[in-house]
Design a protein around this motif. Structure first.
Motif, PDB file in Angstrom:
ATOM      1  N   MET A  49      30.575 -36.382 118.770  1.00  0.00           N
ATOM      2  CA  MET A  49      30.492 -37.706 119.386  1.00  0.00           C
ATOM      3  C   MET A  49      29.027 -38.088 119.617  1.00  0.00           C
ATOM      4  O   MET A  49      28.634 -39.230 119.362  1.00  0.00           O
ATOM      5  CB  MET A  49      31.277 -37.690 120.719  1.00  0.00           C
ATOM      6  CG  MET A  49      31.474 -39.049 121.354  1.00  0.00           C
ATOM      7  SD  MET A  49      32.469 -40.188 120.352  1.00  0.00           S
ATOM      8  CE  MET A  49      31.334 -41.558 120.174  1.00  0.00           C
ATOM      9  N   ALA A  50      28.222 -37.133 120.073  1.00  0.00           N
ATOM     10  CA  ALA A  50      26.789 -37.412 120.281  1.00  0.00           C
ATOM     11  C   ALA A  50      26.128 -37.746 118.939  1.00  0.00           C
ATOM     12  O   ALA A  50      25.373 -38.723 118.824  1.00  0.00           O
ATOM     13  CB  ALA A  50      26.113 -36.206 120.933  1.00  0.00           C
ATOM     14  N   ASP A  51      26.430 -36.976 117.912  1.00  0.00           N
ATOM     15  CA  ASP A  51      25.891 -37.259 116.565  1.00  0.00           C
ATOM     16  C   ASP A  51      26.252 -38.672 116.127  1.00  0.00           C
ATOM     17  O   ASP A  51      25.417 -39.416 115.618  1.00  0.00           O
ATOM     18  CB  ASP A  51      26.475 -36.277 115.534  1.00  0.00           C
ATOM     19  CG  ASP A  51      25.773 -34.919 115.544  1.00  0.00           C
ATOM     20  OD1 ASP A  51      24.651 -34.841 116.070  1.00  0.00           O
ATOM     21  OD2 ASP A  51      26.347 -33.953 115.010  1.00  0.00           O
TER      22      ASP A  51
ATOM     23  N   LYS B 221      23.812 -32.829 114.049  1.00  0.00           N
ATOM     24  CA  LYS B 221      22.944 -33.430 113.027  1.00  0.00           C
ATOM     25  C   LYS B 221      21.747 -34.113 113.667  1.00  0.00           C
ATOM     26  O   LYS B 221      20.668 -34.137 113.135  1.00  0.00           O
ATOM     27  CB  LYS B 221      23.723 -34.528 112.263  1.00  0.00           C
ATOM     28  CG  LYS B 221      24.698 -34.000 111.251  1.00  0.00           C
ATOM     29  CD  LYS B 221      25.643 -35.098 110.801  1.00  0.00           C
ATOM     30  CE  LYS B 221      24.928 -36.094 109.885  1.00  0.00           C
ATOM     31  NZ  LYS B 221      25.889 -36.856 109.051  1.00  0.00           N
ATOM     32  N   THR B 222      22.006 -34.744 114.815  1.00  0.00           N
ATOM     33  CA  THR B 222      20.959 -35.502 115.487  1.00  0.00           C
ATOM     34  C   THR B 222      20.430 -34.692 116.665  1.00  0.00           C
ATOM     35  O   THR B 222      21.027 -33.683 117.057  1.00  0.00           O
ATOM     36  CB  THR B 222      21.538 -36.820 116.031  1.00  0.00           C
ATOM     37  OG1 THR B 222      22.519 -36.490 117.019  1.00  0.00           O
ATOM     38  CG2 THR B 222      22.202 -37.626 114.928  1.00  0.00           C
ATOM     39  N   GLU B 223      19.324 -35.149 117.248  1.00  0.00           N
ATOM     40  CA  GLU B 223      18.729 -34.419 118.364  1.00  0.00           C
ATOM     41  C   GLU B 223      19.732 -34.293 119.515  1.00  0.00           C
ATOM     42  O   GLU B 223      19.903 -33.214 120.087  1.00  0.00           O
ATOM     43  CB  GLU B 223      17.493 -35.170 118.844  1.00  0.00           C
ATOM     44  CG  GLU B 223      16.379 -34.272 119.336  1.00  0.00           C
ATOM     45  CD  GLU B 223      15.181 -35.123 119.756  1.00  0.00           C
ATOM     46  OE1 GLU B 223      14.722 -34.945 120.889  1.00  0.00           O
ATOM     47  OE2 GLU B 223      14.763 -35.987 118.956  1.00  0.00           O
ATOM     48  N   ALA B 224      20.403 -35.407 119.820  1.00  0.00           N
ATOM     49  CA  ALA B 224      21.374 -35.391 120.924  1.00  0.00           C
ATOM     50  C   ALA B 224      22.516 -34.429 120.620  1.00  0.00           C
ATOM     51  O   ALA B 224      22.974 -33.685 121.484  1.00  0.00           O
ATOM     52  CB  ALA B 224      21.913 -36.797 121.175  1.00  0.00           C
ATOM     53  N   GLY B 225      22.979 -34.446 119.366  1.00  0.00           N
ATOM     54  CA  GLY B 225      24.062 -33.552 118.972  1.00  0.00           C
ATOM     55  C   GLY B 225      23.619 -32.099 119.003  1.00  0.00           C
ATOM     56  O   GLY B 225      24.359 -31.211 119.428  1.00  0.00           O
TER      57      GLY B 225
END
Lengths: 328, 328
Positions: A157-159, B86-90
């Motif tokens: 979900m964050a991604d 994949k992302t920083e938050a993720g």
């Protein structure tokens, strides 16, 4: 809804209605020998019975009039567009379908930005977005709080939020301190909040975490992940042996439904108290369930994947920003 | 399947099985205190009962060993990966979920290209792709033929193909001449073939058009759009008044089912004759239907949106190209 394709308007309205979303009017405008897209848009802009306008468009004949009509619509209600003929191959196909000239996709895109139109990539995304606009209040910004008892889905979900231009703000010290008072020591200590499987011992952990997120000022909307499991349990139940089925149903399914109902009723109260958008992720939502209905009838839309939620939220933020730019 | 998340492996395997796709083994590897992702991959690479390998991965501990194990898998079978973080938050969320360090997404992406791994963006896309790999022969290239009786969906299908890097080749003069002999004069005269609603007068128009596409040498796979309407009709039937329902069922639903069955059986024969991938787009496929089952049991997967089909096809082409690069 207006569509330059009978198939697409039929599919969209029927599938939406099977999810409990009603269209009060729809038009298949075909190749528009007489009345055009713009005529119907002007009508919908003023129609008090229409809360969201949707269209499938292959080509626009009078650009200026289309822009004006779209602006009239978006002043008062969201306007969701599925555009056919985005690519050269698609445009060629459109020219032999309705005879519309699709024009450069970049130009259409620029027109959407200027008029507050939201584009979607297929009829299912169109339905997702219509549901969001019907059920949710307008988000005040792009910052999303996430709470879940399942780490993996929180990560995805964050991604997905970041992929669609949303932000995941840090928890304030105040929020963390409060969460520390009731969550097990191994909780994630950040947004997304992973209450961990520890919450099974204290059902209110989830609700209390949701309230902490809703109270934090720079969080504009909240996605919660854990509570719609009963359709999944029913699916399992259908796959196990007959002898076990009764036992499984009376213990697992019924317990789950009771648990869900308790949590959902608390969620609804909190949503009403804070007035921020709250969205749920469920599983097997296609098959429908009491929990899904309860949520959606009370203004908490349910989706199946993190991608759907993030796409929908990003479009809602886009429209809210468009309206703010207009000082409306 | 192997997953660093119990929720995701549970959801994926259950939802797949409700679509008739079986997993013979799955592992929730959690935070991998003992056995790691790589251990399970090595096992699956050699397991004769596993035809497709799928994984949810937050982080890889031993890069070199992961690359070697992945190459062993992709030599013999497709390997589909959903990557969390994949992302920083993720990635931050993943670090508090399984404690895995997600690393730069670009590096993981490069590793996928080198090892023939196919990435997906959620568990539903994972299921779509597994179904395609189980049912379809390997495509010989990226050129797609499209045949439909609904112009709008043909347009969207062409758009989706181009979006995902596939190509829509021109029809040869020979193909056009042949199509002219049996289609109404106002057919699209190009790929996508829009046989138009005229086909209701001649059911074989659709089948004959499919055969023209399958015979054209530079067309590597074919998407057909029109034949799975009975779930839609059943849905309508459930929404109309009781008095009309019986009549509607006996006339529309039964006629539709008979028509579909006739067309589908011809489609299956053609698919077997030419050995190229044939994919169908149906509607309301989630609710299941005799037609969908008949198609899928005979090697023609059914999806709901043009986007799903194009994504799946592009990944199949990607894997076929990886294998050709390896001279396997």
């Amino acid at each position: 809804m207006i569509a330059q394709s009978a198939t697409i308007v039929t599919l969209t309205t029927l599938m939406a209605s099977s999810q409990g979303i009603g269209f009060n009017k729809y038009v298949s405008s075909g190749n528009e020998a007489d009345l055009h897209m713009e005529d119907f848009l002007e009508y919908y802009a003023d129609d008090p019975e229409t809360k969201v306008v949707a269209a499938y468009i292959e080509g626009v004949r009078k650009g200026r009039r289309f822009i004006d009509a779209s602006r009239e619509v978006t002043k008062n209600k969201p306007f969701v567009v599925l555009k056919g003929g985005k690519t050269e191959a698609g445009a060629a196909a459109a020219s032999s379908h309705t005879g519309a000239l699709s024009g450069a996709d970049m130009i259409f895109d620029a027109m959407c930005v200027q008029t507050g139109i939201m584009r979607v990539s297929d009829h299912l995304e169109m339905i997702d977005l219509i549901k969001a606009f019907l059920l949710l209040p307008r988000p005040m910004g792009k910052k999303v709080g996430i709470v879940s008892a399942q780490g993996g889905m929180g990560v995805l979900m964050a991604d997905a939020c970041v992929k669609y231009g949303l932000e995941i703000p840090k928890l304030t010290e105040g929020s963390i301190n409060e969460l520390n008072t009731f969550l097990p020591y191994f909780w994630s200590h950040r947004n997304p909040i992973d209450v961990t499987a520890g919450f099974m011992g204290d059902l209110s952990a989830l609700t209390k975490s949701l309230e902490v997120l809703l109270r934090q000022e720079d969080i504009h909307s909240v996605v919660c992940l854990p509570q719609v499991w009963s359709p999944l349990f029913s699916t399992i139940s259908a796959q196990i042996s007959d002898e076990m089925q009764d036992l499984f149903k009376s213990i697992s399914v019924e317990m789950m439904e009771w648990m869900e109902e308790t949590i959902i009723n608390d969620f609804i109260k909190l949503k009403n108290k804070y007035g921020k958008p709250v969205i749920a992720i469920g599983t097997f939502t296609q098959s429908g369930s009491k929990s899904n209905r309860l949520l959606e009838e009370n203004g908490i839309p349910v989706y199946e994947t993190p991608d759907q939620v993030a796409r929908v939220m990003s479009k809602m933020v886009e429209y809210a920003e468009y309206l703010r730019g207009k000082d409306i």
